[in-house]
Design a protein around this motif. Structure first.
Motif, PDB file in Angstrom:
ATOM      1  N   LEU A  63       0.695  -1.272   0.182  1.00 28.65           N
ATOM      2  CA  LEU A  63       0.051  -0.002   0.020  1.00 28.65           C
ATOM      3  C   LEU A  63       0.946   1.203  -0.022  1.00 28.65           C
ATOM      4  N   PHE A  64       1.918   1.249   0.683  1.00 27.16           N
ATOM      5  CA  PHE A  64       2.818   2.378   0.852  1.00 27.16           C
ATOM      6  C   PHE A  64       3.500   2.636  -0.465  1.00 27.16           C
ATOM      7  N   ALA A  65       3.843   1.438  -1.044  1.00 27.05           N
ATOM      8  CA  ALA A  65       4.643   1.623  -2.376  1.00 27.05           C
ATOM      9  C   ALA A  65       3.705   2.029  -3.532  1.00 27.05           C
ATOM     10  N   GLY A  66       2.429   1.433  -3.482  1.00 29.86           N
ATOM     11  CA  GLY A  66       1.596   2.127  -4.411  1.00 29.86           C
ATOM     12  C   GLY A  66       1.104   3.344  -4.314  1.00 29.86           C
ATOM     13  N   THR A  67       1.032   4.046  -2.944  1.00 26.93           N
ATOM     14  CA  THR A  67       0.813   5.327  -2.970  1.00 26.93           C
ATOM     15  C   THR A  67       1.985   5.998  -3.344  1.00 26.93           C
ATOM     16  N   ALA A  68       3.052   5.773  -2.957  1.00 24.54           N
ATOM     17  CA  ALA A  68       4.513   6.168  -3.589  1.00 24.54           C
ATOM     18  C   ALA A  68       4.626   6.563  -5.038  1.00 24.54           C
ATOM     19  N   ALA A  69       4.223   5.290  -5.642  1.00 25.65           N
ATOM     20  CA  ALA A  69       4.078   5.243  -7.021  1.00 25.65           C
ATOM     21  C   ALA A  69       3.295   6.417  -7.728  1.00 25.65           C
ATOM     22  N   ASP A  70       2.110   6.503  -7.075  1.00 24.56           N
ATOM     23  CA  ASP A  70       1.053   7.521  -7.654  1.00 24.56           C
ATOM     24  C   ASP A  70       1.410   8.964  -7.614  1.00 24.56           C
ATOM     25  N   VAL A  71       2.178   9.328  -6.438  1.00 28.30           N
ATOM     26  CA  VAL A  71       2.643  10.757  -6.002  1.00 28.30           C
ATOM     27  C   VAL A  71       3.853  10.969  -6.550  1.00 28.30           C
ATOM     28  N   SER A  72       4.669   9.975  -6.823  1.00 27.31           N
ATOM     29  CA  SER A  72       6.167  10.264  -7.110  1.00 27.31           C
ATOM     30  C   SER A  72       6.661   9.979  -8.673  1.00 27.31           C
ATOM     31  N   ASP A  73       7.942  10.360  -8.640  1.00 25.11           N
ATOM     32  CA  ASP A  73       8.446   9.940 -10.205  1.00 25.11           C
ATOM     33  C   ASP A  73       8.858   8.396 -10.118  1.00 25.11           C
ATOM     34  N   ARG A  74       7.814   7.790 -11.127  1.00 25.70           N
ATOM     35  CA  ARG A  74       7.922   6.449 -11.141  1.00 25.70           C
ATOM     36  C   ARG A  74       9.338   5.863 -11.708  1.00 25.70           C
ATOM     37  N   ALA A  75      10.182   6.699 -12.606  1.00 30.25           N
ATOM     38  CA  ALA A  75      11.411   6.305 -13.006  1.00 30.25           C
ATOM     39  C   ALA A  75      12.454   6.227 -11.626  1.00 30.25           C
ATOM     40  N   PHE A  76      12.271   7.189 -10.815  1.00 28.77           N
ATOM     41  CA  PHE A  76      13.117   7.471  -9.570  1.00 28.77           C
ATOM     42  C   PHE A  76      12.926   6.097  -8.713  1.00 28.77           C
ATOM     43  N   ILE A  77      11.543   5.919  -8.428  1.00 32.19           N
ATOM     44  CA  ILE A  77      11.370   4.763  -7.567  1.00 32.19           C
ATOM     45  C   ILE A  77      11.769   3.374  -8.183  1.00 32.19           C
ATOM     46  N   THR A  78      11.750   3.439  -9.530  1.00 34.12           N
ATOM     47  CA  THR A  78      12.356   2.042 -10.173  1.00 34.12           C
ATOM     48  C   THR A  78      13.779   2.020  -9.840  1.00 34.12           C
ATOM     49  N   TRP A  79      14.328   3.093 -10.092  1.00 31.65           N
ATOM     50  CA  TRP A  79      15.740   3.107 -10.012  1.00 31.65           C
ATOM     51  C   TRP A  79      16.226   2.960  -8.627  1.00 31.65           C
ATOM     52  N   ALA A  80      15.522   3.549  -7.511  1.00 26.38           N
ATOM     53  CA  ALA A  80      15.552   3.418  -6.232  1.00 26.38           C
ATOM     54  C   ALA A  80      15.540   2.003  -5.592  1.00 26.38           C
ATOM     55  N   SER A  81      14.495   1.281  -6.170  1.00 22.07           N
ATOM     56  CA  SER A  81      14.177  -0.172  -5.828  1.00 22.07           C
ATOM     57  C   SER A  81      15.347  -0.887  -6.129  1.00 22.07           C
TER      58      SER A  81
END
Length: 81
Positions: A63-81
């Motif tokens: 749920l936290f990751a889904g919310t972060a993906a909705d409100v943040s830059d998905r490219a950065f989240i993919t890179w950070a994971s």
């Protein structure tokens, strides 16, 4: 990059199955190789760890990751994971 993230995710989720063996706990180096021998838990404790404990941790973090993906830059989240 996405393939590497997917492979890492699957490897991390299935790692516990490869470090547990209830038949080989009598070997001299079992506590060094097997997680269940080191932590001294049996099949019932393992079943709780592999099912309920995993789900209890995975669901809120999803749920936290889904919310972060909705409100943040998905490219950065993919890179950070």
């Amino acid at each position: 990059l996405l393939l590497a993230a997917y492979v890492h995710n699957q490897w991390s989720r299935s790692l516990i199955y490869y470090v547990v063996d209830f038949a080989g706990t009598d070997a001299p180096d079992a506590s060094r190789v097997l997680m269940n021998a080191e932590l001294d838990f049996g099949p019932s404790t393992y079943s709780v760890l592999a099912t309920i404990a995993f789900s209890a941790l995975f669901a809120p973090l999803s749920l936290f990751a889904g919310t972060a993906a909705d409100v943040s830059d998905r490219a950065f989240i993919t890179w950070a994971s």
